[in-house]
Design a protein around this motif. Structure first.
Motif, PDB file in Angstrom:
ATOM      1  N   GLU B 156       0.843  -1.190   0.000  1.00 50.67           N
ATOM      2  CA  GLU B 156       0.000   0.000   0.000  1.00 50.67           C
ATOM      3  C   GLU B 156       0.879   1.241   0.000  1.00 50.67           C
ATOM      4  O   GLU B 156       1.788   1.374   0.826  1.00 50.67           O
ATOM      5  N   VAL B 157       0.599   2.161  -0.925  1.00 48.84           N
ATOM      6  CA  VAL B 157       1.333   3.422  -0.951  1.00 48.84           C
ATOM      7  C   VAL B 157       0.748   4.339   0.107  1.00 48.84           C
ATOM      8  O   VAL B 157      -0.471   4.524   0.187  1.00 48.84           O
ATOM      9  N   LEU B 158       1.630   4.906   0.935  1.00 47.90           N
ATOM     10  CA  LEU B 158       1.176   5.763   2.033  1.00 47.90           C
ATOM     11  C   LEU B 158       1.281   7.234   1.673  1.00 47.90           C
ATOM     12  O   LEU B 158       0.384   8.014   1.978  1.00 47.90           O
ATOM     13  N   SER B 159       2.375   7.634   1.047  1.00 48.93           N
ATOM     14  CA  SER B 159       2.523   9.052   0.727  1.00 48.93           C
ATOM     15  C   SER B 159       3.540   9.254  -0.389  1.00 48.93           C
ATOM     16  O   SER B 159       4.393   8.394  -0.648  1.00 48.93           O
ATOM     17  N   LEU B 160       3.420  10.430  -1.027  1.00 50.41           N
ATOM     18  CA  LEU B 160       4.376  10.854  -2.042  1.00 50.41           C
ATOM     19  C   LEU B 160       4.901  12.208  -1.593  1.00 50.41           C
ATOM     20  O   LEU B 160       4.157  12.977  -0.978  1.00 50.41           O
ATOM     21  N   ALA B 161       6.130  12.482  -1.930  1.00 45.28           N
ATOM     22  CA  ALA B 161       6.681  13.790  -1.551  1.00 45.28           C
ATOM     23  C   ALA B 161       6.629  14.720  -2.758  1.00 45.28           C
ATOM     24  O   ALA B 161       7.385  14.560  -3.715  1.00 45.28           O
ATOM     25  N   GLN B 230      -1.442  18.035  -0.713  1.00 42.66           N
ATOM     26  CA  GLN B 230      -0.200  18.716  -1.086  1.00 42.66           C
ATOM     27  C   GLN B 230      -0.391  19.694  -2.232  1.00 42.66           C
ATOM     28  O   GLN B 230       0.584  20.097  -2.872  1.00 42.66           O
ATOM     29  N   GLY B 231      -1.644  20.023  -2.513  1.00 48.76           N
ATOM     30  CA  GLY B 231      -1.880  21.096  -3.473  1.00 48.76           C
ATOM     31  C   GLY B 231      -2.206  20.661  -4.885  1.00 48.76           C
ATOM     32  O   GLY B 231      -2.270  21.496  -5.784  1.00 48.76           O
ATOM     33  N   ALA B 232      -2.441  19.360  -5.108  1.00 50.22           N
ATOM     34  CA  ALA B 232      -2.920  18.944  -6.431  1.00 50.22           C
ATOM     35  C   ALA B 232      -4.326  19.525  -6.625  1.00 50.22           C
ATOM     36  O   ALA B 232      -5.107  19.609  -5.679  1.00 50.22           O
TER      37      ALA B 232
END
Lengths: 366, 465
Positions: B156-161, B230-232
């Motif tokens: 599972e992907v938790l976060s992207l920077a 994050q502003g998308a």
């Protein structure tokens, strides 16, 4: 598992499938299912025998394990098919031979070979078994013609009778009726001869895993056409013997030997290949309980052909006598277990395909 | 053996059709690709496991599609169901590219059913996968493995920077352990947030407790939320989704197609007070089925009941659950837990408003009620022939429309309108660019395939320069 539980599970599977229908392009089971809104016991028996165990629907199933519905159509239908074989066995007490079928078939092999050897020793001097024999009637020097013919006719005749009565019972109890017209009869024959429903809608079936291949269909063709060629070879030989007074052995370039050699090679390749596939295939869609009986019959068919080929190769040597006895032992075992083994899937499936063709025709007329 | 220490050209987040199309396109363009799938192998594929067909533009009949389905008609259909709420540039690109989908898929081992002949079916507009979505996934995963795409399940992907107009490291939990993934470009194809009940509650309140999720339980929207935080740039209304009325006995998640009920146009639908609330015969069912999830969601208790009689029983595909049956309307009400007097009165008033006329179940027949509110505009026949039959209904969400905004290269856009250079999106996570409301059968798969291919191609181009 009691029959009622097997049918309850098959019914549950069909009810989920009939509300989904994604697999309708794979084989005959799904179009036949779609003609129904509810599933009586006879319907389930029919549909289970229509299934060719190609396993395509299992790998395509959004409800297969680990989904909580746990739908496994190939397994549910394989178990129910085996139940229908037992329920319709003739004579009725022989139904229990299906319970531990691998053991039964294996014992039949052992007893068949032992019986023929003992019979040979009882009827002929021991030297006959070990000596080299030549010329017409060489086989009869080992086993007297009358004994060979009497045992073969009795065993084969009984097998045919038991198979026919079993299929007739299945046909009636599954709720089919009426005489087939020529068109559905031709269609069903085509389905049987081509194994159309092992085609998975054109791409082959899931022999081992999620990938598709035509291997299993080809191996089955090798085995079943090989069997038919061997049967043809034996029939021709019997005709030569009885009508032309020309007893075996025959030269290599004669109809019985050519047919038998081709058939034997097909059977060995087919049975060996199918055995190999069983070993390497993902077992998830199979019914582990039935594996023993399936493997035993494949082994018996393969050994019947292999010993026949070996007999052909060594028939002019001193090994001929023993090989003949062993080969005929396997043949005897095959005749004996035909109506009480996986072998019955052939006539049962042919009957189901005929019924499917009849239903389709009735639907097209509407 | 997977090596998470290396830097991949492209990391694909998700394991459904859009993710696979992106991964295959990127790999075929020469990129090294890692695919992270949240689900275990046996449940892989997101909602694509449940799909049936893909809507496809085509100029002439093919082996799998009948007649023609030109761009303008596709556009008109899409524009109508979304009430104009679609990005015309992206939508037209989707439509034109959809024509290439069957051939592209067939070249990767996906099989289609031959076109069904007949007047009223979807074979003209939609290509049907032989065996459905799971068969499609099996074929694509096989090709992915053969091409050397690294596939990691239970991840599972938790976060992207997101920083400086680009995406950096990806944090994940892979087979129970924390993992950091480095890739030059990232494709987010991780679905909507429909399986995240807490998030649904933010917009629907407690009502969300009564929703069923028709598809994968792994659509938690974690990547979507992370990107929006994050502003998308967001696109779409968070309460809008593909939602149909399904059998209320369906499991909480993953019930799929067998929970669907097509009885509504041949029945009356009442809420738990025994009152009708919407025109059941407004239009042909394929044009109306996707509004009923929302209609039921707006009723008290998020439940409704489809009531019909023996005359209507054979006119529709039933769900997998057995119908409730009774010899009288009052008896049926009792079985369904409704007030018998209220249901009897509703049926009496409905029957009194029915007018004689020819009934045709195959198309809108104009047989409408008179003097009834709300009316039933088609297929209005008296409910008078026992046994009386009932099905409980609840909202079944397929996928949510809130997503990230993308451009024609499938690049994710920020709120300032700039593209994140190395972040691409495909599938449900960006379907809201095309679908703001309503639904057109087979569009989800068209979006996933078309934008998946674009995202994969563009990600590979970015990574390999």
């Amino acid at each position: 598992m009691p029959a009622a539980e097997l049918r309850a599970e098959a019914r549950r599977v069909m009810e989920v499938c009939n509300a989904c229908r994604y697999c309708e392009g794979y084989c005959a089971v799904f179009p036949a299912m779609e003609l129904r809104r509810s599933f009586a016991d006879g319907d389930l028996d029919y549909l289970a025998n229509l299934c060719h165990a190609c396993r395509s629907c299992y790998y395509a199933c959004q409800y297969a394990p680990p989904h909580e519905f746990g739908i496994n159509l190939p397994r549910a239908f394989a178990l129910l098919r085996a139940e229908t074989y037992a329920e319709h066995a003739w004579p009725r007490p022989f139904a229990r031979l299906f319970a531990r079928n691998g053991l039964v078939v294996a014992l039949a092999c052992a007893l068949g070979i032992a019986a023929v050897l003992l019979l040979t020793l009882a009827l002929r001097p021991a030297e006959a078994l070990y000596g080299a024999h030549d010329g017409p009637g060489a086989f009869y020097a080992v086993i007297p013609e009358a004994a060979m013919v009497a045992v073969a006719v009795a065993a084969f005749g009984f097998a045919l009778l038991a198979l026919a009565l079993g299929v007739a019972r299945f046909w009636r109890s599954a709720g089919a009726g009426g005489l087939p017209r020529p068109r559905p009869l031709a269609r069903a024959l085509g389905d049987v001869l081509t194994l159309r429903h092992l085609g998975g809608g054109g791409q082959g079936c899931n022999d081992r895993d999620e990938g598709f291949s035509p291997t299993r269909r080809r191996l089955h063709h090798g085995l079943s056409y090989g069997f038919l060629l061997c049967f043809a070879s034996t029939t021709v030989a019997a005709a030569y013997d009885h009508f032309l007074a020309w007893p075996a052995p025959y030269p290599f370039w004669s109809w019985p030997v050519v047919l038998g050699t081709l058939g034997g090679l097909g059977m060995v390749a087919g049975a060996g290949g199918l055995l190999g596939l069983k070993l390497v295939a993902d077992p998830a869609p199979n019914a582990p309980r039935l594996l023993g009986g399936d493997v035993a019959l494949l082994f018996l068919l393969g050994m019947t052909a292999a010993t026949g080929l070996l007999l052909l190769a060594l028939r002019s040597t001193g090994a001929m006598g023993i090989l003949l006895a062993v080969h005929l032992g396997f043949v005897l075992a095959l005749f004996l277990v035909m109506p009480y083994s996986k072998f019955v899937h052939g006539p049962f499936r042919a009957a189901a395909l005929l019924r499917f063709a009849m239903e389709r025709e009735a639907e097209e007329r509407r | 053996m997977l090596n998470l220490d290396r830097e991949y050209d492209v990391a694909v987040l998700g394991g459904g059709n859009a993710a696979l199309c992106a991964a295959l396109s990127a790999r075929e363009a020469g990129a090294s690709v890692l695919l992270l799938e949240h689900a275990p192998r046996g449940m892989r594929g997101g909602n694509s496991r449940h799909v049936r067909n893909v809507r496809t533009m085509h100029a002439a009949p093919t082996a799998i599609l009948t007649e023609a389905y030109p761009e303008q008609e596709y556009w008109d259909d899409l524009n109508r169901v979304t009430a104009g709420g679609t990005d015309e540039g992206l939508a037209r690109m989707l439509i034109r590219e959809s024509a290439l989908v069957p051939h592209w898929m067939e070249a990767r081992g996906v099989r289609f059913q031959p076109a069904l002949k007949g007047t009223l079916n979807l074979s003209r507009t939609n290509a049907f996968f032989l065996g459905g979505g799971k068969a499609l996934l099996n074929a694509c995963y096989r090709v992915a493995e053969r091409l050397g795409i690294d596939i990691r399940y239970d991840s599972e992907v938790l976060s992207l920077a997101l920083a400086g107009g680009a995406v950096g490291e990806v944090q994940a939990r892979s087979q129970g352990f924390p993992a950091t993934v480095r890739a030059k470009a990232v494709v987010a194809a991780s679905g909507g947030f429909q399986a995240n009940i807490a998030w649904l509650k933010e917009h629907w309140g407690e009502a969300a407790e009564n929703f069923r999720v028709r598809g994968t339980p792994y659509a938690q929207g974690r990547v979507l939320r992370n990107l929006l935080d994050q502003g998308a740039a967001p696109v779409g209304d968070p309460t809008q989704c593909h939602a149909v009325a399904i059998d209320a006995r369906a499991p909480r998640f993953d019930g799929g197609i067998v929970t669907r009920l097509d009885s509504i146009p041949f029945s009356i639908v009442v809420n738990r007070d025994g009152q009708r609330f919407y025109d059941e015969g407004e239009d042909a069912w394929p044009k109306r089925y996707a509004i009923w999830g929302r209609l039921v969601a707006l009723q008290p208790g998020q439940v409704a009941y489809s009531i019909l009689d023996a005359k209507a029983e054979r006119l529709f595909m039933p769900s997998v659950f057995p119908a409730f049956r009774a010899a009288t309307v009052g008896g049926l009400a009792q079985q369904l837990g409704l007030d018998p007097a209220a249901l009897e009165e509703t049926v009496r008033r409905f029957n009194a408003a029915v007018r004689p006329g020819a009934f045709d179940g195959a198309q809108p027949d104009g047989r409408a009620t008179e003097g009834l509110a709300p009316p039933k505009s088609n297929w209005a026949r008296a409910i008078d022939t026992p046994p009386f039959i009932g099905y409980p209904l609840c909202p079944g969400i397929t996928f949510t429309y809130l997503g990230v905004k993308v451009n024609e290269r499938a690049q994710v856009l920020t709120q300032s309108g700039r593209a994140v250079t190395n972040l691409f999106a495909a599938g449900e996570i960006m379907a809201g660019n095309i679908l703001s409301q309503g639904y057109l059968a087979g569009t989800g798969m068209a979006i996933g395939t078309v934008f998946g291919r674009i995202a994969g191609r563009e990600a590979a181009r970015h990574a390999r320069g």
